[in-house]
Design a protein around this motif. Structure first.
Motif, PDB file in Angstrom:
ATOM      1  N   GLY A   1       2.836 -10.727  -1.441  1.00 41.75           N
ATOM      2  CA  GLY A   1       2.863 -11.516  -0.225  1.00 41.75           C
ATOM      3  C   GLY A   1       2.609 -10.705   1.034  1.00 41.75           C
ATOM      4  O   GLY A   1       2.601  -9.470   1.013  1.00 41.75           O
ATOM      5  N   ARG A   2       2.418 -11.405   2.111  1.00 44.31           N
ATOM      6  CA  ARG A   2       2.191 -10.805   3.420  1.00 44.31           C
ATOM      7  C   ARG A   2       3.243 -11.341   4.388  1.00 44.31           C
ATOM      8  O   ARG A   2       3.668 -12.489   4.277  1.00 44.31           O
TER       9      ARG A   2
ATOM     10  N   TYR B   1      -2.445  -6.451  15.616  1.00 47.16           N
ATOM     11  CA  TYR B   1      -2.279  -7.404  14.507  1.00 47.16           C
ATOM     12  C   TYR B   1      -3.600  -7.583  13.777  1.00 47.16           C
ATOM     13  O   TYR B   1      -4.621  -7.889  14.390  1.00 47.16           O
ATOM     14  N   ALA B   2      -3.575  -7.386  12.460  1.00 45.60           N
ATOM     15  CA  ALA B   2      -4.765  -7.599  11.631  1.00 45.60           C
ATOM     16  C   ALA B   2      -4.853  -9.076  11.281  1.00 45.60           C
ATOM     17  O   ALA B   2      -4.051  -9.590  10.495  1.00 45.60           O
ATOM     18  N   SER B   3      -5.816  -9.780  11.878  1.00 46.07           N
ATOM     19  CA  SER B   3      -5.909 -11.222  11.664  1.00 46.07           C
ATOM     20  C   SER B   3      -6.342 -11.574  10.251  1.00 46.07           C
ATOM     21  O   SER B   3      -6.037 -12.652   9.752  1.00 46.07           O
ATOM     22  N   LYS B   4      -7.051 -10.657   9.589  1.00 46.12           N
ATOM     23  CA  LYS B   4      -7.481 -10.911   8.215  1.00 46.12           C
ATOM     24  C   LYS B   4      -6.705 -10.012   7.257  1.00 46.12           C
ATOM     25  O   LYS B   4      -6.467  -8.842   7.532  1.00 46.12           O
ATOM     26  N   ASP B   5      -6.317 -10.585   6.145  1.00 49.91           N
ATOM     27  CA  ASP B   5      -5.564  -9.844   5.143  1.00 49.91           C
ATOM     28  C   ASP B   5      -6.546  -9.095   4.242  1.00 49.91           C
ATOM     29  O   ASP B   5      -7.276  -9.725   3.466  1.00 49.91           O
ATOM     30  N   PRO B   6      -6.601  -7.769   4.334  1.00 52.02           N
ATOM     31  CA  PRO B   6      -7.584  -7.030   3.536  1.00 52.02           C
ATOM     32  C   PRO B   6      -7.315  -7.100   2.038  1.00 52.02           C
ATOM     33  O   PRO B   6      -8.220  -6.905   1.229  1.00 52.02           O
ATOM     34  N   GLU B   7      -6.067  -7.362   1.648  1.00 53.39           N
ATOM     35  CA  GLU B   7      -5.719  -7.367   0.229  1.00 53.39           C
ATOM     36  C   GLU B   7      -5.657  -8.781  -0.351  1.00 53.39           C
ATOM     37  O   GLU B   7      -5.434  -8.948  -1.548  1.00 53.39           O
ATOM     38  N   LEU B   8      -5.850  -9.806   0.491  1.00 57.33           N
ATOM     39  CA  LEU B   8      -5.848 -11.198   0.031  1.00 57.33           C
ATOM     40  C   LEU B   8      -4.599 -11.506  -0.801  1.00 57.33           C
ATOM     41  O   LEU B   8      -4.671 -11.835  -1.985  1.00 57.33           O
ATOM     42  N   LYS B   9      -3.451 -11.404  -0.166  1.00 53.60           N
ATOM     43  CA  LYS B   9      -2.185 -11.677  -0.844  1.00 53.60           C
ATOM     44  C   LYS B   9      -2.086 -13.148  -1.254  1.00 53.60           C
ATOM     45  O   LYS B   9      -2.782 -14.017  -0.724  1.00 53.60           O
TER      46      LYS B   9
END
Length: 286
Positions: A246-247, A204-212
Protein backbone atom coordinates in the motif's frame (compact mmCIF):
# COMPACT_ATOMS: atom_id res chain seq x y z
CA UNK A 1 44.41 0.06 -74.65
CA UNK A 2 46.73 3.01 -74.24
CA UNK A 3 50.30 2.49 -75.58
CA UNK A 4 52.79 5.18 -74.62
CA UNK A 5 55.39 6.15 -77.27
CA UNK A 6 59.12 6.03 -76.83
CA UNK A 7 59.93 9.32 -75.10
CA UNK A 8 63.18 9.91 -77.04
CA UNK A 9 61.40 10.26 -80.38
CA UNK A 10 59.91 13.80 -80.39
CA UNK A 11 58.14 13.43 -83.73
CA UNK A 12 56.40 10.26 -82.57
CA UNK A 13 55.37 12.00 -79.34
CA UNK A 14 53.92 14.96 -81.28
CA UNK A 15 51.95 12.64 -83.56
CA UNK A 16 50.68 10.68 -80.57
CA UNK A 17 49.44 13.86 -78.82
CA UNK A 18 47.76 15.03 -82.04
CA UNK A 19 46.00 11.67 -82.36
CA UNK A 20 44.81 11.86 -78.77
CA UNK A 21 43.30 15.31 -79.36
CA UNK A 22 41.52 14.03 -82.45
CA UNK A 23 40.09 11.08 -80.51
CA UNK A 24 38.96 13.33 -77.68
CA UNK A 25 37.09 15.61 -80.06
CA UNK A 26 35.50 12.63 -81.77
CA UNK A 27 34.50 10.70 -78.66
CA UNK A 28 33.76 13.67 -76.37
CA UNK A 29 36.13 12.35 -73.68
CA UNK A 30 38.92 14.06 -71.85
CA UNK A 31 38.86 17.82 -71.44
CA UNK A 32 35.77 18.29 -73.60
CA UNK A 33 33.81 15.83 -71.52
CA UNK A 34 35.09 17.51 -68.35
CA UNK A 35 33.73 20.85 -69.53
CA UNK A 36 30.39 19.29 -70.38
CA UNK A 37 30.19 17.53 -66.99
CA UNK A 38 31.09 20.73 -65.18
CA UNK A 39 28.38 22.58 -67.10
CA UNK A 40 25.74 20.02 -66.24
CA UNK A 41 26.88 20.02 -62.59
CA UNK A 42 26.53 23.81 -62.36
CA UNK A 43 23.05 23.66 -63.91
CA UNK A 44 22.08 20.94 -61.46
CA UNK A 45 23.32 22.95 -58.46
CA UNK A 46 21.42 26.03 -59.65
CA UNK A 47 18.26 23.97 -60.04
CA UNK A 48 18.56 22.54 -56.53
CA UNK A 49 19.24 26.01 -55.09
CA UNK A 50 16.15 27.49 -56.74
CA UNK A 51 14.02 24.57 -55.51
CA UNK A 52 15.34 25.00 -51.97
CA UNK A 53 14.59 28.75 -51.98
CA UNK A 54 11.02 28.16 -53.18
CA UNK A 55 10.48 25.44 -50.55
CA UNK A 56 11.86 27.59 -47.71
CA UNK A 57 9.65 30.54 -48.70
CA UNK A 58 6.56 28.33 -48.72
CA UNK A 59 7.50 26.73 -45.38
CA UNK A 60 8.14 30.16 -43.81
CA UNK A 61 4.78 31.41 -45.06
CA UNK A 62 3.01 28.37 -43.58
CA UNK A 63 4.81 28.78 -40.27
CA UNK A 64 3.86 32.46 -40.10
CA UNK A 65 0.23 31.62 -40.85
CA UNK A 66 0.16 28.91 -38.17
CA UNK A 67 1.91 31.14 -35.63
CA UNK A 68 -0.54 33.98 -36.21
CA UNK A 69 -3.43 31.57 -35.82
CA UNK A 70 -2.00 30.29 -32.54
CA UNK A 71 -1.73 33.65 -30.85
CA UNK A 72 -4.77 35.36 -32.30
CA UNK A 73 -3.96 38.35 -34.51
CA UNK A 74 -0.89 40.18 -35.88
CA UNK A 75 -1.70 43.01 -33.48
CA UNK A 76 -1.45 40.61 -30.56
CA UNK A 77 1.88 39.35 -31.89
CA UNK A 78 3.20 42.91 -32.08
CA UNK A 79 2.03 43.55 -28.53
CA UNK A 80 3.92 40.52 -27.29
CA UNK A 81 7.07 41.59 -29.15
CA UNK A 82 6.89 45.05 -27.62
CA UNK A 83 6.16 43.72 -24.15
CA UNK A 84 2.92 45.71 -23.95
CA UNK A 85 -0.44 44.67 -22.54
CA UNK A 86 -2.46 42.26 -24.65
CA UNK A 87 -6.08 41.22 -24.61
CA UNK A 88 -7.57 38.49 -22.45
CA UNK A 89 -8.14 36.27 -25.49
CA UNK A 90 -4.49 36.67 -26.52
CA UNK A 91 -3.39 35.76 -22.96
CA UNK A 92 -5.58 32.68 -23.08
CA UNK A 93 -4.18 31.59 -26.45
CA UNK A 94 -0.57 32.31 -25.54
CA UNK A 95 -0.41 30.83 -22.06
CA UNK A 96 -3.63 28.86 -21.66
CA UNK A 97 -4.56 31.33 -18.92
CA UNK A 98 -7.51 33.61 -18.20
CA UNK A 99 -6.80 36.67 -16.01
CA UNK A 100 -8.04 36.30 -12.43
CA UNK A 101 -10.88 38.61 -11.33
CA UNK A 102 -13.16 38.92 -8.31
CA UNK A 103 -16.64 40.48 -8.27
CA UNK A 104 -18.27 41.66 -5.04
CA UNK A 105 -22.07 41.85 -4.62
CA UNK A 106 -24.26 43.64 -2.07
CA UNK A 107 -26.74 40.73 -1.97
CA UNK A 108 -26.44 36.96 -1.67
CA UNK A 109 -26.37 34.69 -4.74
CA UNK A 110 -24.38 37.31 -6.66
CA UNK A 111 -27.17 39.86 -6.94
CA UNK A 112 -27.47 43.58 -6.26
CA UNK A 113 -24.82 46.20 -6.85
CA UNK A 114 -21.45 44.85 -7.93
CA UNK A 115 -17.80 45.81 -8.08
CA UNK A 116 -15.35 43.84 -10.21
CA UNK A 117 -11.61 44.02 -9.59
CA UNK A 118 -8.68 42.64 -11.57
CA UNK A 119 -4.90 42.71 -11.34
CA UNK A 120 -4.84 46.31 -12.59
CA UNK A 121 -6.75 47.40 -9.45
CA UNK A 122 -4.20 45.84 -7.10
CA UNK A 123 -0.72 46.68 -5.86
CA UNK A 124 1.41 43.66 -6.76
CA UNK A 125 -1.70 41.50 -6.53
CA UNK A 126 -2.82 42.92 -3.14
CA UNK A 127 -6.21 44.61 -2.71
CA UNK A 128 -7.22 46.02 0.69
CA UNK A 129 -10.92 46.65 1.40
CA UNK A 130 -10.23 49.60 3.70
CA UNK A 131 -11.35 52.83 2.05
CA UNK A 132 -12.76 50.99 -1.00
CA UNK A 133 -16.39 51.07 -2.14
CA UNK A 134 -18.97 50.22 -4.77
CA UNK A 135 -19.69 52.61 -7.67
CA UNK A 136 -22.52 54.15 -5.61
CA UNK A 137 -20.06 55.03 -2.84
CA UNK A 138 -21.23 52.30 -0.45
CA UNK A 139 -18.27 50.90 1.50
CA UNK A 140 -17.04 47.38 0.75
CA UNK A 141 -16.50 46.65 4.43
CA UNK A 142 -19.73 45.38 5.91
CA UNK A 143 -21.54 45.30 2.57
CA UNK A 144 -20.24 42.16 0.88
CA UNK A 145 -22.90 39.43 0.79
CA UNK A 146 -21.49 37.28 -2.02
CA UNK A 147 -18.61 37.18 -4.46
CA UNK A 148 -17.63 35.45 -7.68
CA UNK A 149 -14.03 34.55 -8.59
CA UNK A 150 -13.15 33.97 -12.25
CA UNK A 151 -10.04 33.08 -14.23
CA UNK A 152 -7.24 30.53 -14.13
CA UNK A 153 -5.63 31.56 -10.85
CA UNK A 154 -6.70 31.76 -7.21
CA UNK A 155 -7.58 34.39 -4.62
CA UNK A 156 -6.16 34.31 -1.10
CA UNK A 157 -8.30 35.72 1.71
CA UNK A 158 -6.60 37.61 4.54
CA UNK A 159 -8.05 38.93 7.81
CA UNK A 160 -6.59 42.43 8.00
CA UNK A 161 -5.88 45.47 5.86
CA UNK A 162 -2.23 46.38 5.61
CA UNK A 163 -0.77 42.93 6.32
CA UNK A 164 -1.05 39.32 5.24
CA UNK A 165 -2.93 37.07 7.62
CA UNK A 166 -4.08 34.16 5.47
CA UNK A 167 -7.12 32.13 6.43
CA UNK A 168 -8.67 30.69 3.22
CA UNK A 169 -8.69 30.72 -0.58
CA UNK A 170 -11.18 31.04 -3.41
CA UNK A 171 -10.47 28.84 -6.44
CA UNK A 172 -12.30 29.98 -9.61
CA UNK A 173 -12.15 26.48 -11.09
CA UNK A 174 -13.92 25.16 -7.99
CA UNK A 175 -15.95 28.10 -6.69
CA UNK A 176 -18.37 30.13 -8.75
CA UNK A 177 -20.83 32.36 -6.95
CA UNK A 178 -20.14 31.97 -3.21
CA UNK A 179 -22.13 33.61 -0.43
CA UNK A 180 -20.00 35.66 1.92
CA UNK A 181 -20.07 35.23 5.70
CA UNK A 182 -18.79 37.92 8.02
CA UNK A 183 -16.79 35.52 10.18
CA UNK A 184 -13.92 35.27 9.82
CA UNK A 185 -13.82 38.78 8.45
CA UNK A 186 -11.92 39.28 5.20
CA UNK A 187 -10.31 42.70 4.65
CA UNK A 188 -7.62 41.88 2.11
CA UNK A 189 -7.37 39.65 -0.94
CA UNK A 190 -4.25 38.59 -2.81
CA UNK A 191 -4.90 37.75 -6.46
CA UNK A 192 -2.68 35.16 -8.12
CA UNK A 193 -2.73 34.47 -11.83
CA UNK A 194 -1.92 30.76 -11.43
CA UNK A 195 -3.51 28.26 -9.08
CA UNK A 196 -1.67 25.82 -6.87
CA UNK A 197 -3.94 23.17 -8.43
CA UNK A 198 -2.08 23.59 -11.74
CA UNK A 199 1.39 23.38 -10.20
CA UNK A 200 3.37 20.34 -9.14
CA UNK A 201 4.13 20.01 -5.45
CA UNK A 202 7.86 19.20 -5.20
CA UNK A 203 7.53 17.47 -1.82
CA UNK A 204 4.80 15.10 -3.05
CA UNK A 205 5.05 12.46 -5.77
CA UNK A 206 1.68 12.62 -7.51
CA UNK A 207 2.28 9.32 -9.30
CA UNK A 208 3.03 6.08 -7.51
CA UNK A 209 6.16 4.64 -9.16
CA UNK A 210 5.54 1.19 -7.68
CA UNK A 211 1.79 1.03 -8.47
CA UNK A 212 0.71 -0.17 -5.04
CA UNK A 213 -2.51 -2.11 -4.63
CA UNK A 214 -4.20 0.44 -2.36
CA UNK A 215 -3.74 3.99 -1.08
CA UNK A 216 -4.31 5.09 2.53
CA UNK A 217 -5.12 8.80 2.84
CA UNK A 218 -4.73 10.69 6.13
CA UNK A 219 -6.21 14.20 6.25
CA UNK A 220 -5.65 16.92 8.81
CA UNK A 221 -4.43 20.39 9.62
CA UNK A 222 -1.07 21.89 10.53
CA UNK A 223 -1.03 21.93 14.32
CA UNK A 224 0.86 20.29 17.15
CA UNK A 225 -2.26 18.32 18.05
CA UNK A 226 -2.59 16.83 14.55
CA UNK A 227 1.18 16.55 14.14
CA UNK A 228 1.26 13.86 16.82
CA UNK A 229 -1.63 12.08 15.11
CA UNK A 230 0.22 12.18 11.79
CA UNK A 231 3.28 10.50 13.31
CA UNK A 232 1.16 7.86 15.04
CA UNK A 233 -0.85 7.14 11.88
CA UNK A 234 2.25 6.71 9.74
CA UNK A 235 3.92 4.58 12.41
CA UNK A 236 0.90 2.27 12.40
CA UNK A 237 1.07 2.06 8.61
CA UNK A 238 4.72 1.00 8.73
CA UNK A 239 4.64 -1.54 11.58
CA UNK A 240 1.51 -3.25 10.23
CA UNK A 241 3.41 -4.12 7.02
CA UNK A 242 0.97 -2.12 4.87
CA UNK A 243 3.95 -0.51 3.14
CA UNK A 244 4.58 -3.72 1.20
CA UNK A 245 1.37 -3.44 -0.83
CA UNK A 246 0.00 0.00 0.00
CA UNK A 247 0.78 3.69 -0.22
CA UNK A 248 0.26 6.35 2.49
CA UNK A 249 -0.42 10.06 1.91
CA UNK A 250 -1.18 12.97 4.19
CA UNK A 251 -3.59 15.63 2.90
CA UNK A 252 -2.86 18.90 4.65
CA UNK A 253 -5.38 21.78 4.78
CA UNK A 254 -3.02 24.73 4.88
CA UNK A 255 -1.96 27.74 2.86
CA UNK A 256 1.51 26.24 2.35
CA UNK A 257 3.50 23.10 3.27
CA UNK A 258 4.40 22.88 6.96
CA UNK A 259 7.49 21.53 8.78
CA UNK A 260 6.28 17.91 8.54
CA UNK A 261 5.79 18.00 4.76
CA UNK A 262 9.38 16.94 4.09
CA UNK A 263 9.15 14.03 6.56
CA UNK A 264 5.81 12.50 5.54
CA UNK A 265 4.33 12.21 2.02
CA UNK A 266 2.15 15.36 2.08
CA UNK A 267 -0.16 17.01 -0.43
CA UNK A 268 -1.22 20.46 0.79
CA UNK A 269 -4.64 21.87 -0.10
CA UNK A 270 -5.58 25.46 0.59
CA UNK A 271 -8.47 26.00 2.98
CA UNK A 272 -11.96 26.79 1.72
CA UNK A 273 -13.90 29.65 3.40
CA UNK A 274 -16.67 27.25 4.46
CA UNK A 275 -14.20 25.14 6.44
CA UNK A 276 -14.25 27.72 9.24
CA UNK A 277 -18.00 27.30 9.57
CA UNK A 278 -17.81 23.53 9.99
CA UNK A 279 -14.55 22.13 11.31
CA UNK A 280 -14.57 18.67 9.66
CA UNK A 281 -14.37 20.38 6.27
CA UNK A 282 -10.60 20.37 6.77
CA UNK A 283 -10.90 16.88 5.30
CA UNK A 284 -12.92 18.02 2.29
CA UNK A 285 -10.40 20.77 1.47
CA UNK A 286 -7.92 18.17 0.26
Amino acid sequence: SLVLPVMSDKSVIAKWMQEQRRRNRKSGSGYGMLVKCAGFSILGILGLTISAIVYLKRAHGSAQHAHKGAIGSPAALQSVAKGSAITSSAHENLLGMVPTTLTFYTEQDCKGESLKISASDTVNGVYDFCGKGYPSGKSLQGNIKSWKPEGSGEIELHLNCGKNNYWASLIPKVDECTNYYDWPSTNRVVMKQTSYLSEKQPLYASKDPELKKYHIVWSGESSRYMGYQTQANYYGFEVSNNARNGRWSRILSCGQPDDLANQFPTFHAKRHPYSRRYGPLNKADG
